[in-house]
Design an enzyme around this catalytic site. Structure first.
Site, PDB file in Angstrom:
ATOM      1  N   HIS A 117       0.923  -1.051   0.050  1.00  0.00           N
ATOM      2  CA  HIS A 117       0.078  -0.014   0.022  1.00  0.00           C
ATOM      3  C   HIS A 117       0.818   1.288  -0.049  1.00  0.00           C
ATOM      4  O   HIS A 117       1.886   1.354   0.646  1.00  0.00           O
ATOM      5  CB  HIS A 117      -0.812   0.021   1.343  1.00  0.00           C
ATOM      6  CG  HIS A 117      -2.241  -0.834   1.057  1.00  0.00           C
ATOM      7  ND1 HIS A 117      -3.293  -0.322   0.698  1.00  0.00           N
ATOM      8  CD2 HIS A 117      -2.404  -2.104   1.461  1.00  0.00           C
ATOM      9  CE1 HIS A 117      -4.205  -1.152   0.421  1.00  0.00           C
ATOM     10  NE2 HIS A 117      -3.624  -2.421   1.071  1.00  0.00           N
ATOM     11  N   LYS A 170      15.760  -7.187   0.094  1.00  0.00           N
ATOM     12  CA  LYS A 170      16.900  -7.050  -0.907  1.00  0.00           C
ATOM     13  C   LYS A 170      17.066  -8.303  -1.678  1.00  0.00           C
ATOM     14  O   LYS A 170      16.613  -9.390  -1.299  1.00  0.00           O
ATOM     15  CB  LYS A 170      18.136  -6.477  -0.602  1.00  0.00           C
ATOM     16  CG  LYS A 170      18.024  -5.055   0.277  1.00  0.00           C
ATOM     17  CD  LYS A 170      17.647  -4.018  -0.467  1.00  0.00           C
ATOM     18  CE  LYS A 170      17.625  -2.670   0.538  1.00  0.00           C
ATOM     19  NZ  LYS A 170      17.025  -1.469  -0.222  1.00  0.00           N
ATOM     20  N   ARG A 187      26.575 -17.463   3.987  1.00  0.00           N
ATOM     21  CA  ARG A 187      27.519 -18.331   3.193  1.00  0.00           C
ATOM     22  C   ARG A 187      27.017 -18.655   1.832  1.00  0.00           C
ATOM     23  O   ARG A 187      25.835 -18.207   1.523  1.00  0.00           O
ATOM     24  CB  ARG A 187      27.731 -19.639   4.210  1.00  0.00           C
ATOM     25  CG  ARG A 187      26.517 -20.525   4.158  1.00  0.00           C
ATOM     26  CD  ARG A 187      27.046 -21.808   5.235  1.00  0.00           C
ATOM     27  NE  ARG A 187      25.794 -22.503   5.579  1.00  0.00           N
ATOM     28  CZ  ARG A 187      25.259 -23.563   4.940  1.00  0.00           C
ATOM     29  NH1 ARG A 187      26.116 -23.972   3.748  1.00  0.00           N
ATOM     30  NH2 ARG A 187      24.332 -24.268   5.290  1.00  0.00           N
TER      31      ARG A 187
END
Length: 543
Positions: A117, A170, A187
């Site tokens: 929103h 991200k 890792r």
């Protein structure tokens, strides 16, 4: 054996057993359910899919590959496309514009939310404000643990693993294992292709051994000029000058001297053109960069200060910057800023500062207009994503912040934007790469490396691009501007030439330095792609 009461929903919660263990009647009911959804809503199902009757499936569009399952309690809405062998486990939420590759397994109670929103109007309740979506893309063979949250706009690379409880805001690199809030690379599930130091040293030795042949290949003895590549026309003055400059840069980089094909003084005179230039003109702006740095490598300089910058007022500079096409054409804007900054560099070196206020206007305008969301200038174009602003940022920052060693306004946001952009397969799939696009992510990542922001991801990107770049060299000819690939065979941009060779040599150094291996190359760019500042702004100019 009589089923226990607790078995009545077993397949709804463990759907991967359904087509092996369910009876004919249950399997017939599941087929009928999928047929009904297909006929009424246009959903598309591969072979042996399963949709629990206890799930809420409210998609506008849905397509499943073979053996893809939805367990009880799952909530699906929006547009969902999933490949084969995917599982959306119990109580998972998958909403918005979502694309799953093959073999994506989503743990229980995970939320993949490809929408959000807006809340820009403080006087309107958030739930009444518009919804927007960039979508979420998840690659092949991705394992997503329970209680994970993946937010809109994220791309998860192939063969990644997302640990339980992670909050993913991200992009996740291919092969990475991420976890935490916000998720970070912990890792690697899949070892990244890292060029060995010996590979870099061997490449550099081979390039040096072939430099003379490479330059001879592009030398036209009749005109006594370099062409970009054999047969390239010499009718375009700007391209002709570019080829001379590229030859100077390559010879300096690999041989430590000027090209042998022409006496140095003759090369200098050819590049010392009259300086009656308009720096808001693209061709003139590039001449200041290209010829200026080639002259510098030859131990010379422009004969006179760049008159345009000597006479321009702060008002003229500000008006010119405002008129540049930053929204949708940010590369051109950055190109012009690069020329302005480089002209400032040459003039200051000659002891010819601009009018009072010009430096403050140039840097002040850039500082005020940098977007705090992206760290860059302008807006992307609908059909090219972040390409324009990333490429424009490289040009604008190279001629100003990088050239003079000034701190960027939002360096961490620059990294975020570049890492998002480099996942765009339209420009960074091996067959789609070109020297401009790769340079324009390599330099910003190098320029912002001091922040330590998302270092593991930056290093992984640099290693991957470096590994790919080293394989593009053609013996005796160098690099093409665009990477060679069977699907691009015959394109002029893939033919090795001076421009591609000069740019890719600089790219390889920048990427190698990001991975800590640049010393193996035995060269360091000193021309237009030099990594360190070329000069410092005089203190009085900043007072």
């Amino acid at each position: 054996m009589t089923p226990l009461p607790t078995d009545q929903h077993a397949f709804n919660y463990s759907p991967w057993y359904f087509w092996r263990d369910a009876g004919p009647e249950a399997q017939s009911d599941q087929i009928a359910l999928q047929q009904d959804l297909s006929e009424r809503l246009g959903y598309r199902f591969g072979d042996q899919c399963f949709v629990s009757v206890l799930a809420a499936v409210e998609n506008d569009d849905l397509a499943f590959g073979d053996r893809t399952y939805v367990a009880a309690g799952a909530y699906l809405s929006g547009s969902l496309q999933a490949g084969r062998d995917c599982t959306i486990n119990a109580y998972a939420v998958v909403r918005g514009q979502i694309r799953l590759g093959d073999a994506v397994r989503i743990g229980a109670h995970t939320s993949i939310l490809g929408f959000n929103h807006t809340f820009s109007d403080p006087d309107t309740e958030v739930f009444r404000q518009p919804v927007w979506s960039r979508g979420i893309t998840i690659g092949d063979d991705v394992w997503i643990g329970s209680h994970v949250v993946i937010l809109d706009g994220v791309t998860v690379g192939d063969r990644a693993v997302i640990a339980a409880g992670a909050i993913v805001t991200k992009d996740v690199p291919a092969g990475a294992v991420v976890g935490g809030n916000p998720a970070r690379v912990m890792r690697w599930r899949v070892p990244q292709p890292v060029p060995a130091a010996s590979d870099l040293a061997a490449f550099a030795d081979r390039a040096r051994e072939q430099t003379s042949a490479l330059l001879n290949r592009s030398w036209d003895p009749d005109s006594r000029m370099f062409t970009d590549r054999p047969g390239a026309p010499l009718t375009d003055p700007a391209r002709s000058i570019r080829a001379q400059c590229d030859a100077v840069e390559i010879a300096d980089l690999l041989l430590g001297r000027a090209p042998d094909q022409l006496p140095v003084e003759e090369q200098i005179q050819r590049l010392r053109a009259p300086q009656d230039l308009d720096l808001f003109d693209g061709a003139d702006s590039y001449h200041v960069l290209c010829a200026g740095y080639a002259l510098d490598l030859l131990g010379s300089e422009f004969p006179e200060p760049i008159r345009f910058l000597s006479t321009a007022t702060p008002q003229e500079i500000a008006a010119g910057l405002r008129k540049l096409p930053w929204d949708g054409g940010a590369w051109h804007g950055g190109h012009i800023v690069d020329g302005l900054g480089t002209a400032l560099h040459w003039n200051l070196r000659k002891g010819e500062p601009p009018q009072d206020g010009v430096i403050e206007t140039l840097f002040g305008w850039l500082q005020l207009n940098a977007d705090p969301r992206t760290g860059m200038w302008g807006e992307g174009a609908p059909d090219t994503g972040l390409l324009e602003i990333v490429n424009g940022f490289y040009r604008a920052s190279r001629g100003t912040y990088a050239q003079f060693g000034r701190p960027l306004p939002y360096p961490e946001r620059v990294i975020d934007t570049v890492l998002e952009h480099v996942r765009d397969a339209r420009f960074f799939a091996p067959a789609r790469q070109n020297a401009c696009n790769v340079l324009d992510v390599a330099h910003p990542l190098w320029l912002t490396r001091h922040t330590g922001h998302r270092t593991a991801e930056v290093t992984a990107v640099a290693e991957k691009l470096l590994h790919q770049a080293l394989g593009h060299w053609t013996d005796g000819a160098g690099f093409g501007f665009q990477t060679p690939h069977p699907s691009t065979r015959g394109l002029a941009a893939t033919v090795p030439g001076l421009q591609g060779t000069e740019m890719w040599l600089a790219i390889i150094w920048l990427l190698a330095d990001l991975t800590g291996t640049s010393s193996e190359l035995g060269y360091r760019p000193r021309g237009v792609h030099r990594p360190e500042p070329a000069a410092r702004l005089i203190p009085a100019a900043l007072a």
